[in-house]
Design a protein around this motif. Structure first.
Motif, PDB file in Angstrom:
ATOM      1  N   VAL A  64    -126.150 -45.475 -41.064  1.00  0.00           N
ATOM      2  CA  VAL A  64    -127.136 -44.415 -40.851  1.00  0.00           C
ATOM      3  C   VAL A  64    -127.846 -44.592 -39.521  1.00  0.00           C
ATOM      4  CG1 VAL A  64    -129.007 -45.650 -42.052  1.00  0.00           C
ATOM      5  CG2 VAL A  64    -129.060 -43.140 -41.899  1.00  0.00           C
ATOM      6  N   LEU A  65    -128.014 -45.851 -39.067  1.00  0.00           N
ATOM      7  CA  LEU A  65    -128.617 -46.105 -37.760  1.00  0.00           C
ATOM      8  C   LEU A  65    -127.566 -46.071 -36.649  1.00  0.00           C
ATOM      9  CD1 LEU A  65    -131.101 -49.004 -38.626  1.00  0.00           C
ATOM     10  CD2 LEU A  65    -131.644 -46.616 -38.147  1.00  0.00           C
ATOM     11  N   ARG A  66    -126.404 -46.647 -36.899  1.00  0.00           N
ATOM     12  CA  ARG A  66    -125.362 -46.663 -35.881  1.00  0.00           C
ATOM     13  C   ARG A  66    -124.988 -45.248 -35.449  1.00  0.00           C
ATOM     14  NH1 ARG A  66    -120.250 -50.312 -36.921  1.00  0.00           N
ATOM     15  NH2 ARG A  66    -119.979 -49.695 -34.731  1.00  0.00           N
ATOM     16  N   ALA A  67    -124.992 -44.330 -36.373  1.00  0.00           N
ATOM     17  CA  ALA A  67    -124.628 -42.946 -36.062  1.00  0.00           C
ATOM     18  C   ALA A  67    -125.571 -42.332 -35.043  1.00  0.00           C
ATOM     19  CB  ALA A  67    -124.614 -42.113 -37.339  1.00  0.00           C
ATOM     20  N   ALA A  68    -126.832 -42.750 -35.077  1.00  0.00           N
ATOM     21  CA  ALA A  68    -127.823 -42.188 -34.151  1.00  0.00           C
ATOM     22  C   ALA A  68    -127.630 -42.680 -32.721  1.00  0.00           C
ATOM     23  CB  ALA A  68    -129.232 -42.547 -34.631  1.00  0.00           C
ATOM     24  N   ARG A  97    -138.401 -44.304 -30.743  1.00  0.00           N
ATOM     25  CA  ARG A  97    -138.992 -43.261 -31.593  1.00  0.00           C
ATOM     26  C   ARG A  97    -138.592 -43.390 -33.059  1.00  0.00           C
ATOM     27  NH1 ARG A  97    -137.805 -39.484 -27.012  1.00  0.00           N
ATOM     28  NH2 ARG A  97    -135.859 -38.940 -28.079  1.00  0.00           N
ATOM     29  N   LEU A  98    -137.878 -44.451 -33.396  1.00  0.00           N
ATOM     30  CA  LEU A  98    -137.428 -44.622 -34.784  1.00  0.00           C
ATOM     31  C   LEU A  98    -138.611 -44.778 -35.738  1.00  0.00           C
ATOM     32  CD1 LEU A  98    -134.359 -47.042 -34.559  1.00  0.00           C
ATOM     33  CD2 LEU A  98    -134.353 -44.669 -35.354  1.00  0.00           C
ATOM     34  N   ARG A  99    -138.466 -44.201 -36.897  1.00  0.00           N
ATOM     35  CA  ARG A  99    -139.467 -44.356 -37.960  1.00  0.00           C
ATOM     36  C   ARG A  99    -138.717 -44.648 -39.267  1.00  0.00           C
ATOM     37  NH1 ARG A  99    -142.081 -44.354 -34.124  1.00  0.00           N
ATOM     38  NH2 ARG A  99    -144.048 -43.269 -33.623  1.00  0.00           N
ATOM     39  N   ALA A 100    -139.227 -45.572 -40.023  1.00  0.00           N
ATOM     40  CA  ALA A 100    -138.604 -45.899 -41.316  1.00  0.00           C
ATOM     41  C   ALA A 100    -138.755 -44.732 -42.286  1.00  0.00           C
ATOM     42  CB  ALA A 100    -139.256 -47.153 -41.887  1.00  0.00           C
ATOM     43  N   ARG A 101    -137.706 -44.482 -43.068  1.00  0.00           N
ATOM     44  CA  ARG A 101    -137.741 -43.392 -44.051  1.00  0.00           C
ATOM     45  C   ARG A 101    -137.765 -43.977 -45.467  1.00  0.00           C
ATOM     46  NH1 ARG A 101    -133.003 -39.548 -41.364  1.00  0.00           N
ATOM     47  NH2 ARG A 101    -134.041 -39.275 -39.320  1.00  0.00           N
ATOM     48  N   PRO A 102    -138.425 -43.260 -46.380  1.00  0.00           N
ATOM     49  CA  PRO A 102    -138.535 -43.786 -47.758  1.00  0.00           C
ATOM     50  C   PRO A 102    -137.175 -44.019 -48.414  1.00  0.00           C
ATOM     51  CG  PRO A 102    -140.090 -41.995 -47.397  1.00  0.00           C
ATOM     52  CD  PRO A 102    -139.211 -42.031 -46.198  1.00  0.00           C
ATOM     53  N   ALA A 103    -136.163 -43.232 -48.044  1.00  0.00           N
ATOM     54  CA  ALA A 103    -134.859 -43.359 -48.694  1.00  0.00           C
ATOM     55  C   ALA A 103    -134.071 -44.578 -48.214  1.00  0.00           C
ATOM     56  CB  ALA A 103    -134.041 -42.085 -48.457  1.00  0.00           C
ATOM     57  N   TRP A 104    -134.492 -45.196 -47.138  1.00  0.00           N
ATOM     58  CA  TRP A 104    -133.756 -46.336 -46.585  1.00  0.00           C
ATOM     59  C   TRP A 104    -133.994 -47.587 -47.416  1.00  0.00           C
ATOM     60  CZ3 TRP A 104    -135.011 -45.772 -40.631  1.00  0.00           C
ATOM     61  CH2 TRP A 104    -134.279 -44.684 -40.119  1.00  0.00           C
ATOM     62  N   ASP A 105    -132.961 -48.434 -47.489  1.00  0.00           N
ATOM     63  CA  ASP A 105    -133.151 -49.719 -48.160  1.00  0.00           C
ATOM     64  C   ASP A 105    -133.872 -50.686 -47.206  1.00  0.00           C
ATOM     65  OD1 ASP A 105    -131.267 -50.716 -46.315  1.00  0.00           O
ATOM     66  OD2 ASP A 105    -129.602 -50.411 -47.710  1.00  0.00           O
ATOM     67  N   GLY A 106    -134.158 -51.878 -47.715  1.00  0.00           N
ATOM     68  CA  GLY A 106    -134.920 -52.842 -46.922  1.00  0.00           C
ATOM     69  C   GLY A 106    -134.226 -53.246 -45.635  1.00  0.00           C
ATOM     70  N   HIS A 107    -132.913 -53.445 -45.714  1.00  0.00           N
ATOM     71  CA  HIS A 107    -132.161 -53.847 -44.522  1.00  0.00           C
ATOM     72  C   HIS A 107    -132.252 -52.789 -43.432  1.00  0.00           C
ATOM     73  CE1 HIS A 107    -127.975 -54.703 -42.596  1.00  0.00           C
ATOM     74  NE2 HIS A 107    -128.957 -55.127 -41.837  1.00  0.00           N
ATOM     75  N   THR A 108    -132.035 -51.535 -43.810  1.00  0.00           N
ATOM     76  CA  THR A 108    -132.065 -50.443 -42.836  1.00  0.00           C
ATOM     77  C   THR A 108    -133.459 -50.278 -42.242  1.00  0.00           C
ATOM     78  OG1 THR A 108    -130.313 -49.312 -44.081  1.00  0.00           O
ATOM     79  CG2 THR A 108    -131.563 -47.997 -42.487  1.00  0.00           C
ATOM     80  N   ALA A 109    -134.480 -50.323 -43.082  1.00  0.00           N
ATOM     81  CA  ALA A 109    -135.848 -50.149 -42.597  1.00  0.00           C
ATOM     82  C   ALA A 109    -136.237 -51.277 -41.646  1.00  0.00           C
ATOM     83  CB  ALA A 109    -136.812 -50.090 -43.779  1.00  0.00           C
ATOM     84  N   THR A 110    -135.880 -52.504 -41.994  1.00  0.00           N
ATOM     85  CA  THR A 110    -136.226 -53.648 -41.132  1.00  0.00           C
ATOM     86  C   THR A 110    -135.498 -53.560 -39.803  1.00  0.00           C
ATOM     87  OG1 THR A 110    -136.621 -55.065 -43.040  1.00  0.00           O
ATOM     88  CG2 THR A 110    -136.203 -56.160 -40.936  1.00  0.00           C
ATOM     89  N   THR A 111    -134.212 -53.192 -39.851  1.00  0.00           N
ATOM     90  CA  THR A 111    -133.444 -53.060 -38.616  1.00  0.00           C
ATOM     91  C   THR A 111    -134.049 -51.997 -37.708  1.00  0.00           C
ATOM     92  OG1 THR A 111    -131.419 -53.725 -39.766  1.00  0.00           O
ATOM     93  CG2 THR A 111    -131.160 -52.601 -37.651  1.00  0.00           C
ATOM     94  N   ALA A 112    -134.467 -50.883 -38.287  1.00  0.00           N
ATOM     95  CA  ALA A 112    -135.090 -49.817 -37.505  1.00  0.00           C
ATOM     96  C   ALA A 112    -136.387 -50.294 -36.860  1.00  0.00           C
ATOM     97  CB  ALA A 112    -135.353 -48.604 -38.398  1.00  0.00           C
ATOM     98  N   THR A 113    -137.169 -51.077 -37.595  1.00  0.00           N
ATOM     99  CA  THR A 113    -138.425 -51.597 -37.062  1.00  0.00           C
ATOM    100  C   THR A 113    -138.188 -52.527 -35.872  1.00  0.00           C
ATOM    101  OG1 THR A 113    -139.472 -51.455 -39.242  1.00  0.00           O
ATOM    102  CG2 THR A 113    -140.489 -52.919 -37.630  1.00  0.00           C
ATOM    103  N   VAL A 114    -137.174 -53.383 -36.008  1.00  0.00           N
ATOM    104  CA  VAL A 114    -136.858 -54.311 -34.922  1.00  0.00           C
ATOM    105  C   VAL A 114    -136.302 -53.564 -33.709  1.00  0.00           C
ATOM    106  CG1 VAL A 114    -135.417 -56.259 -34.253  1.00  0.00           C
ATOM    107  CG2 VAL A 114    -136.485 -56.225 -36.506  1.00  0.00           C
TER     108      VAL A 114
END
Length: 352
Positions: A166-170, A185-202
């Protein structure tokens, strides 16, 4: 033609100084015999510098100071000595052979510095403060910011490769600049799991770090441009010379008279020809010594002129017709550029 007098003929003693962060160790060496007359260690503050001057005054006669690290740990002492009217010379590095086969201590290194100064045919003046010191500080800060930004970009790329789809596609098919803007400009979304949300934050943190560091580097470059244009705007008129290159050349050169000749400047820049004989024929190879940042600046000039400067392109074709290899042509071109820059620096802009 009379030979230039040696240092031993001009002074009675040479005071070698081994510089460190918290203390400096000095040794007085007799110019005629090379024997150590006295040693002392002082603190690296004005009181210590004054103590060193008083101590040196107890060893009468003409003297010269030989400092290792006059642009680093010894900068404060060099400044203090010059302000007091003392004669100061700078040693770029200690004698390696003496260190490898002999003992090592601050006192011995101070004495070696003095003896090395006595043994050198040409002695380097200490670099000046003022615009040169300003440029040196800005160059160091900009280089650090650029390197840190590059490292953060590499980390961002590596993290994207291993990120959830979901992140790689962007980021797929995007340039580094676009990836950085997108990640910032990334923002964590409620539907994301912990791995995806943490990766987006980093990813967002890395991207913002890159943007901040790039802005810092641009700010340093703008400050450098102001200094270069006020000090030596003629350099910017030379083909292939921009603000960063001009700042590096000025930082290495410092002031008229510090470097004795075109050949010395070429050696400092690592562009002096080095003989490389095979026994059957004598050729020359690229010089790998000297000030590598200055050498890199000349390399940038050479690349720019090779692409955009027609007289340089014509010169390259002539040298190729003479049987020169690309490496030989590059060496000749950098040597030619070093010579022209030295003449311009020493004598100012020449009329067309």
């Amino acid at each position: 033609m009379n030979a230039m007098p040696s240092l031993a003929e001009l002074v009675d003693v040479v005071i070698g100084v081994d510089t460190h962060k918290h203390t400096h160790t000095a040794a007085v060496v007799a110019a005629t015999t090379g024997g150590v007359l006295a040693e002392v260690t002082v603190a690296t503050d004005p009181a210590g510098y004054d103590q060193l001057l008083r101590w040196a005054g107890g060893h009468g006669g003409a003297r010269v100071w030989a400092l290792e690290g006059a642009g680093g740990y010894g900068a404060g002492l060099a400044r203090h000595l010059c302000a007091a009217g003392e004669q100061v010379i700078e040693l770029d590095r200690p004698a390696r052979a003496a260190r490898r086969h002999g003992a090592k201590s601050d006192s011995l290194d101070a004495a070696r510095a003095a003896r090395e100064a006595l043994g050198r045919q040409h002695l380097a003046q200490v670099k000046t403060d003022g615009p040169r010191a300003q440029l040196a500080a800005l160059m160091a800060a900009r280089r650090s910011a650029v390197e840190a930004a590059t490292l953060a970009q590499r980390q961002l790329h590596a993290l994207v490769v291993a990120a959830p789809e979901v992140l790689r596609a962007a980021f797929r098919g995007r340039s580094t600049a676009t990836m950085t803007t997108t990640a910032a400009r990334l923002r964590a979304r409620p539907a994301w799991d912990g791995h995806t949300a943490t990766t987006a934050t980093v990813l967002r943190a890395l991207a913002r770090r890159v943007i901040t560091l790039q802005a810092e580097a641009r700010g340093h470059e703008q400050a450098m441009a102001v200094i270069v244009r006020a000090w030596r705007p003629d350099l910017l008129e030379a083909p292939g010379v921009g603000v960063i290159v001009a700042a590096q050349v000025l930082t290495s050169w410092s002031h008229p008279g510090r470097i004795r000749s075109e050949a010395a400047f070429a050696m400092l820049a690592g562009t002096a020809p080095i003989p490389a004989s095979s026994g059957l024929r004598t050729r020359h190879r690229l010089n790998r010594t000297g000030d590598r940042q200055l050498n890199r600046a000349l390399h940038v000039i050479a690349l720019s002129r090779t692409r955009y400067h027609q007289p340089t392109r014509d010169y390259i074709e002539r040298r190729r017709a003479q049987g020169k290899t690309d490496r030989e042509i590059r060496r000749c071109l950098k040597r030619y550029i070093a010579r022209d820059l030295f003449r311009q620096l020493e004598h100012g802009p020449q009329p067309a």
